[in-house]
Design a protein around this motif. Sequence first.
Motif, mmCIF file in Angstrom:
data_model
loop_
_atom_site.group_PDB
_atom_site.id
_atom_site.type_symbol
_atom_site.label_atom_id
_atom_site.label_comp_id
_atom_site.label_asym_id
_atom_site.label_seq_id
_atom_site.Cartn_x
_atom_site.Cartn_y
_atom_site.Cartn_z
ATOM 1 N N GLU A 50 13.084 -9.286 -12.973
ATOM 2 C CA GLU A 50 13.061 -7.960 -12.364
ATOM 3 C C GLU A 50 14.045 -7.872 -11.201
ATOM 4 N N LEU A 51 14.283 -9.009 -10.546
ATOM 5 C CA LEU A 51 15.250 -9.046 -9.452
ATOM 6 C C LEU A 51 16.682 -9.255 -9.942
ATOM 7 N N GLY A 52 16.832 -9.516 -11.243
ATOM 8 C CA GLY A 52 18.163 -9.709 -11.815
ATOM 9 C C GLY A 52 18.789 -11.043 -11.473
ATOM 10 N N LYS A 53 17.944 -12.045 -11.202
ATOM 11 C CA LYS A 53 18.441 -13.370 -10.843
ATOM 12 C C LYS A 53 17.729 -14.426 -11.682
ATOM 13 N N PRO A 54 18.424 -15.509 -12.052
ATOM 14 C CA PRO A 54 17.749 -16.581 -12.784
ATOM 15 C C PRO A 54 16.778 -17.334 -11.883
ATOM 16 N N LEU A 55 15.724 -17.877 -12.476
ATOM 17 C CA LEU A 55 14.762 -18.699 -11.759
ATOM 18 C C LEU A 55 15.257 -20.139 -11.724
ATOM 19 N N PHE A 56 15.214 -20.745 -10.548
ATOM 20 C CA PHE A 56 15.593 -22.144 -10.384
ATOM 21 C C PHE A 56 14.409 -22.901 -9.789
ATOM 22 N N ILE A 57 13.755 -23.693 -10.630
ATOM 23 C CA ILE A 57 12.705 -24.578 -10.136
ATOM 24 C C ILE A 57 13.413 -25.835 -9.652
ATOM 25 N N GLY A 58 13.791 -25.806 -8.371
ATOM 26 C CA GLY A 58 14.656 -26.849 -7.822
ATOM 27 C C GLY A 58 13.987 -28.193 -7.671
ATOM 28 N N GLU A 59 12.658 -28.209 -7.618
ATOM 29 C CA GLU A 59 11.898 -29.457 -7.609
ATOM 30 C C GLU A 59 10.556 -29.215 -8.296
ATOM 31 N N PHE A 60 10.133 -30.167 -9.108
ATOM 32 C CA PHE A 60 8.746 -30.252 -9.529
ATOM 33 C C PHE A 60 8.467 -31.722 -9.844
ATOM 34 N N GLY A 61 7.233 -32.130 -9.648
ATOM 35 C CA GLY A 61 6.904 -33.527 -9.876
ATOM 36 C C GLY A 61 5.497 -33.823 -9.410
ATOM 37 N N ALA A 62 5.125 -35.088 -9.495
ATOM 38 C CA ALA A 62 3.782 -35.502 -9.119
ATOM 39 C C ALA A 62 3.812 -36.926 -8.592
ATOM 40 N N LYS A 63 2.933 -37.216 -7.636
ATOM 41 C CA LYS A 63 2.774 -38.592 -7.193
ATOM 42 C C LYS A 63 2.290 -39.439 -8.365
ATOM 43 N N ASN A 64 2.772 -40.687 -8.395
ATOM 44 C CA ASN A 64 2.399 -41.588 -9.487
ATOM 45 C C ASN A 64 2.595 -40.894 -10.840
ATOM 46 N N PRO A 65 3.832 -40.546 -11.173
ATOM 47 C CA PRO A 65 4.084 -39.700 -12.338
ATOM 48 C C PRO A 65 3.623 -40.281 -13.667
ATOM 49 N N GLU A 66 3.458 -41.601 -13.751
ATOM 50 C CA GLU A 66 3.020 -42.187 -15.022
ATOM 51 C C GLU A 66 1.498 -42.219 -15.138
ATOM 52 N N SER A 67 0.790 -41.846 -14.067
ATOM 53 C CA SER A 67 -0.664 -41.766 -14.146
ATOM 54 C C SER A 67 -1.077 -40.635 -15.074
ATOM 55 N N GLN A 68 -2.342 -40.620 -15.456
ATOM 56 C CA GLN A 68 -2.822 -39.576 -16.356
ATOM 57 C C GLN A 68 -2.641 -38.190 -15.738
ATOM 58 N N ALA A 69 -2.986 -38.068 -14.448
ATOM 59 C CA ALA A 69 -2.843 -36.773 -13.780
ATOM 60 C C ALA A 69 -1.377 -36.396 -13.627
ATOM 61 N N GLY A 70 -0.534 -37.382 -13.282
ATOM 62 C CA GLY A 70 0.880 -37.110 -13.115
ATOM 63 C C GLY A 70 1.535 -36.657 -14.402
ATOM 64 N N GLN A 71 1.259 -37.368 -15.497
ATOM 65 C CA GLN A 71 1.838 -36.985 -16.786
ATOM 66 C C GLN A 71 1.349 -35.612 -17.233
ATOM 67 N N LYS A 72 0.067 -35.327 -16.974
ATOM 68 C CA LYS A 72 -0.477 -34.031 -17.387
ATOM 69 C C LYS A 72 0.246 -32.894 -16.686
ATOM 70 N N PHE A 73 0.466 -33.037 -15.372
ATOM 71 C CA PHE A 73 1.142 -31.971 -14.632
ATOM 72 C C PHE A 73 2.590 -31.816 -15.082
ATOM 73 N N ILE A 74 3.308 -32.926 -15.192
ATOM 74 C CA ILE A 74 4.727 -32.849 -15.545
ATOM 75 C C ILE A 74 4.900 -32.314 -16.967
ATOM 76 N N LYS A 75 4.081 -32.783 -17.897
ATOM 77 C CA LYS A 75 4.176 -32.278 -19.272
ATOM 78 C C LYS A 75 3.822 -30.796 -19.330
ATOM 79 N N GLY A 76 2.826 -30.374 -18.532
ATOM 80 C CA GLY A 76 2.484 -28.959 -18.489
ATOM 81 C C GLY A 76 3.618 -28.116 -17.936
ATOM 82 N N MET A 77 4.283 -28.611 -16.895
ATOM 83 C CA MET A 77 5.429 -27.904 -16.333
ATOM 84 C C MET A 77 6.564 -27.822 -17.342
ATOM 85 N N LEU A 78 6.862 -28.922 -18.009
ATOM 86 C CA LEU A 78 7.944 -28.928 -18.992
ATOM 87 C C LEU A 78 7.658 -27.951 -20.129
ATOM 88 N N ALA A 79 6.398 -27.903 -20.579
ATOM 89 C CA ALA A 79 6.033 -26.966 -21.654
ATOM 90 C C ALA A 79 6.221 -25.522 -21.192
#
Length: 451
Positions: free
Chosen positions: A255-284
């Motif tokens: 609506e603002l006519g600009k692309p969205l840039f998610i400049g950072e996303f991630g999770a502590k302990n990314p290989e943990s179950q919670a970390g993978q769930k968040f990152i995979k959800g973001m990627l999807a």
Amino acid sequence: MAKKAIVDAEANGVRFLRVAITGYAPSFYSQRSDLSLWLSNPGKYWAAMDAMMDDLHSHNIQIVPVLMFNVNQFPAMTHETVGDLLGNPHSKSWFLLVRYVTEFIKRYRGKHLIFLYEMTNELNLLADIDNVKSCQERLSPAMCSVRSNFTSAQMMAFIQRFYGLIKSLDPSVPVSTGFSLPRPSAAHLRAHPGFLYGKPDWSHDSLSRSLQYLASINKYANVISVHIYPESSMGGIKATDPQKLIPVLEKEAKELGKPLFIGEFGAKNPESQAGQKFIKGMLAAITQNHVAYSALWVWEFYQKNTYSTYDTPPTRYNVGPGYTDGVIHSIKAANAKLDVMPDRLTSADAKPIVVIDYPLDCQRVTAPVPVYAVASIDGGAVTKVKFILDGHVVGFATKPPYHVEILPDMLNSGIHHLTAVAYDDTGVTGQYETAIVVGADYSNKCVVPTK
């Protein structure tokens, strides 16, 4: 190590890397500056920067240079305050920032190296709160002298000036604020800053008010910048539900006519179950909503030294081969869906990449000597790393951090040659050679093997 990180990034479909181009320090007046080489020997500094740019270009990766990652840096270098930098266009800190940005942009503009310019890193999270009091509650007065309080309006006046500088030097490349997703109370705090009225208004904003604030702080930019972590929320929508949050942000950006840039996303302990769930959800959510640009925090990050990670708050989010292979597989799958995977190298052609990251080339050491290496392979797994000293095997390691120790009886005075050989599960190998020095008399005679 940096070259290996670039090769690994290309293999997983990464098309740009976001880099704190000026470093971080100093944050207070007596701290050593990460830009000391730029000030003392600019030719050497820019030669090193050129080498990095050449490596990125050779692997089809562009850069997002964060031109001022730490707002305290330039004021601390000039013995001023953050308030001087943001509010005074005649301040020493602003002139020093202008000097650096001008040199950088003039050197690399027009060469298809820059993906977009980024002005700050999460500066919006410091607006309208009492930064001075917060610092004084945690640190010594000397470490807080550079800090200042500022409003959203003062921040945006600075961003407008900064944006104008960049566009005057290179109008062809988009510019990002580098801002995070706003605080849940950002609009209330803007209306009632804590340092002006004594008590901040932490009332949560409605979704519409949050989106209005997001739009207003990204006015002087060509993208809508947000950083998203599991603890983030906006207008009552939690970041742990990216299937709700990302469509809202993408709709607002359109609506603002600009692309969205998610400049950072991630999770502590990314290989943990919670970390993978968040990152995979973001990627999807990113792939399903066709978000224009996104970047994971953080790729192969070693902060305290060259051989250890997961030992500081920022490195707890580290994504690297051998440590977070599940996350890396998800990244690669997402990039395949977006059709950005490289086609000039297939996994069948790949061989392990290994780097000895301690000791450094021609480093003078005393025994016993810990030896560390990092290793990876596109499309597979490193099963072991063999360490060789002067032609003799001194040990094996089967998981990162790959490490052996060389005992004193193995090292006489002189120059010694170290080799690390990495193996994949089919027996294919890659190796790395370096030299170390025992005894001061030999330091000038050390020659690093050609890499």
